[in-house]
Design a protein around this motif. Structure first.
Motif, PDB file in Angstrom:
ATOM      1  N   GLY A  90       0.798  -1.148  -0.022  1.00 57.95           N
ATOM      2  CA  GLY A  90       0.034  -0.137   0.134  1.00 57.95           C
ATOM      3  C   GLY A  90       0.917   1.436  -0.145  1.00 57.95           C
ATOM      4  O   GLY A  90       1.868   1.438   0.752  1.00 57.95           O
ATOM      5  N   ALA A  92       0.754   5.397   0.505  1.00 57.57           N
ATOM      6  CA  ALA A  92      -0.343   6.639   0.903  1.00 57.57           C
ATOM      7  C   ALA A  92       0.496   7.798   0.805  1.00 57.57           C
ATOM      8  O   ALA A  92       1.474   8.083   0.923  1.00 57.57           O
ATOM      9  CB  ALA A  92      -0.862   6.484   2.296  1.00 57.57           C
ATOM     10  N   THR A 124      -6.947   3.730  -6.136  1.00 55.63           N
ATOM     11  CA  THR A 124      -8.165   3.807  -5.539  1.00 55.63           C
ATOM     12  C   THR A 124      -8.991   4.820  -5.943  1.00 55.63           C
ATOM     13  O   THR A 124     -10.114   5.047  -5.529  1.00 55.63           O
ATOM     14  CB  THR A 124      -8.179   4.149  -3.810  1.00 55.63           C
ATOM     15  OG1 THR A 124      -7.519   5.431  -3.581  1.00 55.63           O
ATOM     16  CG2 THR A 124      -7.324   3.218  -3.122  1.00 55.63           C
ATOM     17  N   LEU A 154     -14.106  -1.534  -2.698  1.00 54.63           N
ATOM     18  CA  LEU A 154     -12.769  -1.914  -2.514  1.00 54.63           C
ATOM     19  C   LEU A 154     -12.139  -3.059  -1.466  1.00 54.63           C
ATOM     20  O   LEU A 154     -11.345  -3.829  -1.997  1.00 54.63           O
ATOM     21  CB  LEU A 154     -11.922  -0.481  -2.091  1.00 54.63           C
ATOM     22  CG  LEU A 154     -10.422  -0.380  -1.691  1.00 54.63           C
ATOM     23  CD1 LEU A 154      -9.714  -0.892  -3.096  1.00 54.63           C
ATOM     24  CD2 LEU A 154      -9.961   0.790  -1.152  1.00 54.63           C
ATOM     25  N   VAL A 196      -1.262  -1.076  -4.214  1.00 53.62           N
ATOM     26  CA  VAL A 196      -2.655  -0.350  -4.028  1.00 53.62           C
ATOM     27  C   VAL A 196      -2.143   1.079  -3.615  1.00 53.62           C
ATOM     28  O   VAL A 196      -1.627   1.288  -2.732  1.00 53.62           O
ATOM     29  CB  VAL A 196      -3.331  -0.775  -2.887  1.00 53.62           C
ATOM     30  CG1 VAL A 196      -4.642  -0.253  -2.850  1.00 53.62           C
ATOM     31  CG2 VAL A 196      -3.569  -2.181  -3.300  1.00 53.62           C
ATOM     32  N   VAL A 201      -5.448   5.425   1.914  1.00 55.44           N
ATOM     33  CA  VAL A 201      -5.482   3.764   1.965  1.00 55.44           C
ATOM     34  C   VAL A 201      -4.993   3.272   3.418  1.00 55.44           C
ATOM     35  O   VAL A 201      -5.096   1.971   3.720  1.00 55.44           O
ATOM     36  CB  VAL A 201      -4.637   3.024   0.912  1.00 55.44           C
ATOM     37  CG1 VAL A 201      -5.113   3.316  -0.617  1.00 55.44           C
ATOM     38  CG2 VAL A 201      -3.132   3.602   1.147  1.00 55.44           C
ATOM     39  N   VAL A 218      -9.089  -1.365   4.807  1.00 53.25           N
ATOM     40  CA  VAL A 218      -8.177  -1.609   3.754  1.00 53.25           C
ATOM     41  C   VAL A 218      -6.939  -1.935   3.876  1.00 53.25           C
ATOM     42  O   VAL A 218      -6.320  -2.828   3.155  1.00 53.25           O
ATOM     43  CB  VAL A 218      -8.168  -0.231   2.749  1.00 53.25           C
ATOM     44  CG1 VAL A 218      -7.239  -0.451   1.517  1.00 53.25           C
ATOM     45  CG2 VAL A 218      -9.444   0.266   2.077  1.00 53.25           C
ATOM     46  N   SER A 219      -6.233  -1.262   4.947  1.00 51.05           N
ATOM     47  CA  SER A 219      -4.703  -1.535   5.302  1.00 51.05           C
ATOM     48  C   SER A 219      -4.485  -2.927   5.998  1.00 51.05           C
ATOM     49  O   SER A 219      -3.520  -3.561   5.987  1.00 51.05           O
ATOM     50  CB  SER A 219      -4.105  -0.580   6.048  1.00 51.05           C
ATOM     51  OG  SER A 219      -4.860  -0.582   7.339  1.00 51.05           O
ATOM     52  N   SER A 225       3.496  -1.372   3.855  1.00 50.59           N
ATOM     53  CA  SER A 225       2.710   0.079   3.517  1.00 50.59           C
ATOM     54  C   SER A 225       3.667   1.091   3.648  1.00 50.59           C
ATOM     55  O   SER A 225       4.621   1.091   4.566  1.00 50.59           O
ATOM     56  CB  SER A 225       1.698   0.387   4.428  1.00 50.59           C
ATOM     57  OG  SER A 225       2.231   0.170   5.950  1.00 50.59           O
TER      58      SER A 225
END
Length: 316
Positions: A90, A92, A124, A154, A196, A201, A218-219, A225
């Motif tokens: 992920g 962000a 996203t 999602l 992602v 996120v 989501v995470s 991440s």
């Protein structure tokens, strides 16, 4: 000083210390690749790739390899043979901070790992509610805020990926029409790695009462991440720069949602970008995005020149 001030879940590296962690990983990116991958006003060069992205790619490779070995060991323990599931990363961070360029760069680097994994990128934006729905809900001025997304969809897509489904589809967003494209889908087939990317996120589930305590976020589906960070004043300047470029390029497209802003003067563009930033993007950054920074496994901090100056890696 209170000893507690020294407690941190992260190890901090300056640019040079982080660069040394590349070890002997070979360079797999060319100048041509960089030109194709970087965003409108992102600063990306071979030095940034060598010092920041190559060590990051090596770290992710080690994590993905260890995850796969643990997955196989668990199957042995449970005496099961479960389908292969993708390693999910992920990314962000704020609007205009350079997430998309980072995601594309990592997709390219990961696809060139020794085992040549199949890598997909899922943004996203496709999960934003259609403009018509946002207008009905009075959320057009909160587009990009957590409440403007179809989170249930999602979560469904990520659940399918982590369940080992060989083919998963996701909605597609157009930055020209500034809306989800009706009927168009992204197909993700048998991925080894999925990236992602999106501003929110790392949002935790919104707990409203005891019934939502077991709600997933989501995470929860991420294996690793990353948060792309920078000072607010720099992100604002990058946002303005991007807006000025867009008014001379994408905004001129006949189907552009922002076509009425094409060709306006720089002063007017600055005032307009500043207004959008202060009323929407800055509020979203302070209220929703920045509070999730400490949930990331890795924080990349960018300096004035849009280049990464330091890295914080969560301790294991």
């Amino acid at each position: 000083m209170n000893n507690q001030d020294n407690f941190t879940p992260y190890i901090t590296f300056d640019r040079n210390d982080w660069a040394s962690l590349r070890s002997s990983a070979p360079m797999t990116i060319t100048e041509k690749d960089i030109e194709e991958l970087k965003g409108l006003n992102d600063v990306l060069n071979m030095d940034e790739v060598a010092k920041i992205y190559m060590p990051l790619s090596r770290l992710l490779y080690l994590h993905a390899k260890a995850s796969r070995e643990l997955y196989e060991s668990r199957n042995t323990f449970l005496r099961t043979k479960v389908k292969k599931v993708p390693y999910i990363i992920g990314i962000a961070g704020s609007v205009a901070v350079g997430k998309s360029t980072m995601a594309r760069m990592l997709k390219t680097l990961i696809s060139r790992w020794p085992n040549k994994p199949n890598v997909d990128l899922l943004t996203t934006d496709g999960f934003l509610l259609p403009n018509k729905v946002l207008e009905e809900k009075g959320l057009m001025n909160k587009k990009g805020f957590p409440e403007s997304y179809d989170i249930s969809n999602l979560l469904h897509v990520l659940s399918q990926l982590k369940s080992g489904n060989e083919r998963v589809t996701a909605p597609v967003y157009s930055h020209i029409t500034y809306d989800v494209i009706p009927g168009k889908e992204q197909e993700i087939e048998s991925p080894d790695v999925v990236i992602v990317e999106g501003i929110n996120v790392l949002q935790p589930p919104k707990i409203t009462d005891a019934k939502t305590l077991d709600q997933i976020s989501v995470s929860d589906f991420f294996d690793f991440s990353i948060f792309v960070d920078a000072d607010e004043k720099n992100i604002f300047q990058w946002y303005v720069q991007r807006f000025k470029i867009l008014k001379e390029t994408a905004f001129r497209h006949e189907d552009s949602y922002f076509r009425k802003f094409a060709g306006i003067g720089d002063k007017e563009a600055y005032d307009m970008a500043k207004g959008i930033w202060n009323t929407i993007n800055r509020t979203n950054l302070l209220e929703n995005i920045l509070p999730t920074r400490s949930r990331a496994d890795l924080i990349l901090y960018k300096g004035d020149e849009h280049l990464v100056e330091s890295v914080k890696m969560r301790k294991i």
